[in-house]
Design a protein around this motif. Structure first.
Motif, PDB file in Angstrom:
ATOM      1  N   VAL A  19       0.841  -1.193   0.000  1.00 42.67           N
ATOM      2  CA  VAL A  19       0.000   0.000   0.000  1.00 42.67           C
ATOM      3  C   VAL A  19       0.877   1.244   0.000  1.00 42.67           C
ATOM      4  CG1 VAL A  19      -1.954  -1.083   1.161  1.00 42.67           C
ATOM      5  CG2 VAL A  19      -0.164  -0.036   2.528  1.00 42.67           C
ATOM      6  N   ASP A  20       0.244   2.370  -0.204  1.00 45.42           N
ATOM      7  CA  ASP A  20       0.901   3.662  -0.175  1.00 45.42           C
ATOM      8  C   ASP A  20       1.520   3.897   1.208  1.00 45.42           C
ATOM      9  OD1 ASP A  20       0.581   6.736   0.483  1.00 45.42           O
ATOM     10  OD2 ASP A  20       0.666   6.537  -1.701  1.00 45.42           O
ATOM     11  N   SER A  21       2.618   4.607   1.260  1.00 44.28           N
ATOM     12  CA  SER A  21       3.313   4.862   2.527  1.00 44.28           C
ATOM     13  C   SER A  21       2.448   5.622   3.534  1.00 44.28           C
ATOM     14  CB  SER A  21       4.613   5.614   2.278  1.00 44.28           C
ATOM     15  OG  SER A  21       4.348   6.860   1.661  1.00 44.28           O
ATOM     16  N   THR A  22       1.404   6.279   3.073  1.00 47.32           N
ATOM     17  CA  THR A  22       0.482   6.983   3.970  1.00 47.32           C
ATOM     18  C   THR A  22      -0.063   6.051   5.031  1.00 47.32           C
ATOM     19  OG1 THR A  22      -0.167   8.411   2.139  1.00 47.32           O
ATOM     20  CG2 THR A  22      -1.631   8.381   4.044  1.00 47.32           C
ATOM     21  N   TYR A  23      -0.297   4.801   4.657  1.00 49.87           N
ATOM     22  CA  TYR A  23      -0.863   3.847   5.608  1.00 49.87           C
ATOM     23  C   TYR A  23       0.080   3.556   6.759  1.00 49.87           C
ATOM     24  CZ  TYR A  23      -4.833   3.024   2.604  1.00 49.87           C
ATOM     25  OH  TYR A  23      -5.981   3.189   1.881  1.00 49.87           O
ATOM     26  N   TYR A  24       1.373   3.585   6.528  1.00 51.42           N
ATOM     27  CA  TYR A  24       2.327   3.344   7.612  1.00 51.42           C
ATOM     28  C   TYR A  24       2.251   4.463   8.644  1.00 51.42           C
ATOM     29  CZ  TYR A  24       4.092  -0.342   4.653  1.00 51.42           C
ATOM     30  OH  TYR A  24       4.179  -1.471   3.890  1.00 51.42           O
ATOM     31  N   PHE A  25       2.121   5.684   8.167  1.00 50.61           N
ATOM     32  CA  PHE A  25       1.970   6.831   9.070  1.00 50.61           C
ATOM     33  C   PHE A  25       0.662   6.716   9.850  1.00 50.61           C
ATOM     34  CE2 PHE A  25       0.240  11.144   9.696  1.00 50.61           C
ATOM     35  CZ  PHE A  25       1.175  11.625  10.597  1.00 50.61           C
ATOM     36  N   GLU A  26      -0.421   6.419   9.151  1.00 50.74           N
ATOM     37  CA  GLU A  26      -1.722   6.278   9.813  1.00 50.74           C
ATOM     38  C   GLU A  26      -1.710   5.117  10.798  1.00 50.74           C
ATOM     39  OE1 GLU A  26      -4.183   8.267   9.875  1.00 50.74           O
ATOM     40  OE2 GLU A  26      -3.902   9.500   8.108  1.00 50.74           O
ATOM     41  N   TYR A  27      -1.003   4.055  10.457  1.00 47.35           N
ATOM     42  CA  TYR A  27      -0.947   2.898  11.358  1.00 47.35           C
ATOM     43  C   TYR A  27      -0.252   3.264  12.669  1.00 47.35           C
ATOM     44  CZ  TYR A  27      -0.248  -1.714  13.276  1.00 47.35           C
ATOM     45  OH  TYR A  27      -0.253  -2.799  14.113  1.00 47.35           O
ATOM     46  N   GLU A  28       0.802   4.047  12.602  1.00 44.31           N
ATOM     47  CA  GLU A  28       1.484   4.480  13.830  1.00 44.31           C
ATOM     48  C   GLU A  28       0.558   5.338  14.687  1.00 44.31           C
ATOM     49  OE1 GLU A  28       4.336   3.333  15.093  1.00 44.31           O
ATOM     50  OE2 GLU A  28       4.282   2.010  13.342  1.00 44.31           O
ATOM     51  N   ARG A  29      -0.165   6.229  14.056  1.00 42.37           N
ATOM     52  CA  ARG A  29      -1.133   7.057  14.795  1.00 42.37           C
ATOM     53  C   ARG A  29      -2.214   6.182  15.427  1.00 42.37           C
ATOM     54  NH1 ARG A  29      -4.108  10.537  11.778  1.00 42.37           N
ATOM     55  NH2 ARG A  29      -4.571  11.704  13.636  1.00 42.37           N
ATOM     56  N   PHE A  30      -2.690   5.207  14.680  1.00 43.34           N
ATOM     57  CA  PHE A  30      -3.706   4.256  15.139  1.00 43.34           C
ATOM     58  C   PHE A  30      -3.198   3.481  16.367  1.00 43.34           C
ATOM     59  CE2 PHE A  30      -5.397  -0.167  14.383  1.00 43.34           C
ATOM     60  CZ  PHE A  30      -6.716   0.082  14.714  1.00 43.34           C
ATOM     61  N   LYS A  31      -1.976   2.973  16.301  1.00 49.61           N
ATOM     62  CA  LYS A  31      -1.407   2.235  17.437  1.00 49.61           C
ATOM     63  C   LYS A  31      -1.261   3.129  18.664  1.00 49.61           C
ATOM     64  CE  LYS A  31       2.371   0.230  16.237  1.00 49.61           C
ATOM     65  NZ  LYS A  31       3.538  -0.643  16.062  1.00 49.61           N
ATOM     66  N   ASN A  32      -0.882   4.380  18.457  1.00 48.22           N
ATOM     67  CA  ASN A  32      -0.771   5.313  19.580  1.00 48.22           C
ATOM     68  C   ASN A  32      -2.129   5.547  20.240  1.00 48.22           C
ATOM     69  OD1 ASN A  32       1.994   5.649  19.351  1.00 48.22           O
ATOM     70  ND2 ASN A  32       1.824   7.417  18.003  1.00 48.22           N
ATOM     71  N   LEU A  33      -3.157   5.672  19.435  1.00 50.35           N
ATOM     72  CA  LEU A  33      -4.508   5.832  19.989  1.00 50.35           C
ATOM     73  C   LEU A  33      -4.928   4.590  20.775  1.00 50.35           C
ATOM     74  CD1 LEU A  33      -6.269   7.585  16.988  1.00 50.35           C
ATOM     75  CD2 LEU A  33      -5.878   8.566  19.257  1.00 50.35           C
ATOM     76  N   LEU A  34      -4.617   3.425  20.257  1.00 50.17           N
ATOM     77  CA  LEU A  34      -4.947   2.191  20.961  1.00 50.17           C
ATOM     78  C   LEU A  34      -4.212   2.106  22.295  1.00 50.17           C
ATOM     79  CD1 LEU A  34      -4.972  -0.236  17.925  1.00 50.17           C
ATOM     80  CD2 LEU A  34      -6.911   0.224  19.439  1.00 50.17           C
ATOM     81  N   SER A  35      -2.969   2.551  22.330  1.00 52.96           N
ATOM     82  CA  SER A  35      -2.198   2.561  23.589  1.00 52.96           C
ATOM     83  C   SER A  35      -2.841   3.496  24.603  1.00 52.96           C
ATOM     84  CB  SER A  35      -0.761   3.000  23.335  1.00 52.96           C
ATOM     85  OG  SER A  35      -0.078   2.044  22.583  1.00 52.96           O
ATOM     86  N   LYS A  36      -3.278   4.646  24.145  1.00 49.45           N
ATOM     87  CA  LYS A  36      -3.953   5.600  25.045  1.00 49.45           C
ATOM     88  C   LYS A  36      -5.253   5.005  25.574  1.00 49.45           C
ATOM     89  CE  LYS A  36      -1.951   9.740  23.075  1.00 49.45           C
ATOM     90  NZ  LYS A  36      -2.163  10.918  22.246  1.00 49.45           N
ATOM     91  N   LEU A  37      -5.985   4.304  24.735  1.00 47.03           N
ATOM     92  CA  LEU A  37      -7.231   3.668  25.176  1.00 47.03           C
ATOM     93  C   LEU A  37      -6.957   2.580  26.206  1.00 47.03           C
ATOM     94  CD1 LEU A  37      -9.195   3.472  21.802  1.00 47.03           C
ATOM     95  CD2 LEU A  37      -9.710   4.949  23.761  1.00 47.03           C
ATOM     96  N   ASP A  38      -5.828   1.878  26.065  1.00 48.34           N
ATOM     97  CA  ASP A  38      -5.442   0.860  27.046  1.00 48.34           C
ATOM     98  C   ASP A  38      -5.158   1.465  28.400  1.00 48.34           C
ATOM     99  OD1 ASP A  38      -5.688  -1.390  25.457  1.00 48.34           O
ATOM    100  OD2 ASP A  38      -3.603  -1.347  24.786  1.00 48.34           O
ATOM    101  N   GLU A  39      -4.669   2.710  28.416  1.00 49.27           N
ATOM    102  CA  GLU A  39      -4.320   3.393  29.654  1.00 49.27           C
ATOM    103  C   GLU A  39      -5.563   3.871  30.420  1.00 49.27           C
ATOM    104  OE1 GLU A  39      -1.646   6.481  28.478  1.00 49.27           O
ATOM    105  OE2 GLU A  39      -0.120   5.053  27.799  1.00 49.27           O
ATOM    106  N   GLU A  40      -6.666   4.034  29.714  1.00 43.47           N
ATOM    107  CA  GLU A  40      -7.890   4.572  30.354  1.00 43.47           C
ATOM    108  C   GLU A  40      -8.531   3.552  31.267  1.00 43.47           C
ATOM    109  OE1 GLU A  40     -10.450   5.971  27.222  1.00 43.47           O
ATOM    110  OE2 GLU A  40      -9.182   7.694  26.851  1.00 43.47           O
TER     111      GLU A  40
END
Length: 138
Positions: free
Chosen positions: A117-138
């Motif tokens: 896929v386009d490299s944009t997805y790698y950037f979005e995936y990192e943002r997605f993982k960061n959001l998931l980590s924050k949700l785990d902390e809640e």
């Protein structure tokens, strides 16, 4: 798995706040969501997932969802754009199969081990993982 999918769906909802790809989530985000979901679940050791592409007969409208290899579970976190439940996790036929009746299995949906896929997805995936980590902390 269902609890994990609820958390993933919430992260995708949050992702739309600062994302071009996900700005209208869930509308028009089924394919992009499949890539992120499949990659994350694979990374967590929860399986490998194929990208299923469906199209309406004689129409340009399409939809995408995931199919687990082996056990054949369907995962769709964007079906609510078509008046379905927002989280579909089931074994058997997708509730939208009769509407998107022309289907193709496009293979492994992971951006790490499958789809190119386009490299944009790698950037979005990192943002997605960061959001998931924050949700785990809640």
């Amino acid at each position: 798995m269902k609890n994990e999918l609820i958390k993933i769906r919430r992260a995708l909802e949050l992702l739309q706040e600062n994302s071009f790809l996900f700005k209208n989530f869930p509308n028009g985000c089924c394919g992009s969501s499949c890539y992120l979901i499949a990659t994350y679940l694979e990374e967590k050791g929860l399986g490998t997932f194929d990208y299923i592409w469906g199209q309406k007969e004689n129409a340009l409208e399409t939809h995408a969802w995931l199919l687990s290899k082996g056990e054949q579970y369907i995962i769709d976190l964007t079906a609510d754009q078509f008046d379905c439940e927002p989280i579909i996790y089931l074994k058997g036929e997708h509730p939208l199969s009769s509407i998107f009746n022309q289907q193709s299995n496009l293979g492994n949906a992971s951006i790490q081990t499958g789809s190119s896929v386009d490299s944009t997805y790698y950037f979005e995936y990192e943002r997605f993982k960061n959001l998931l980590s924050k949700l785990d902390e809640e």
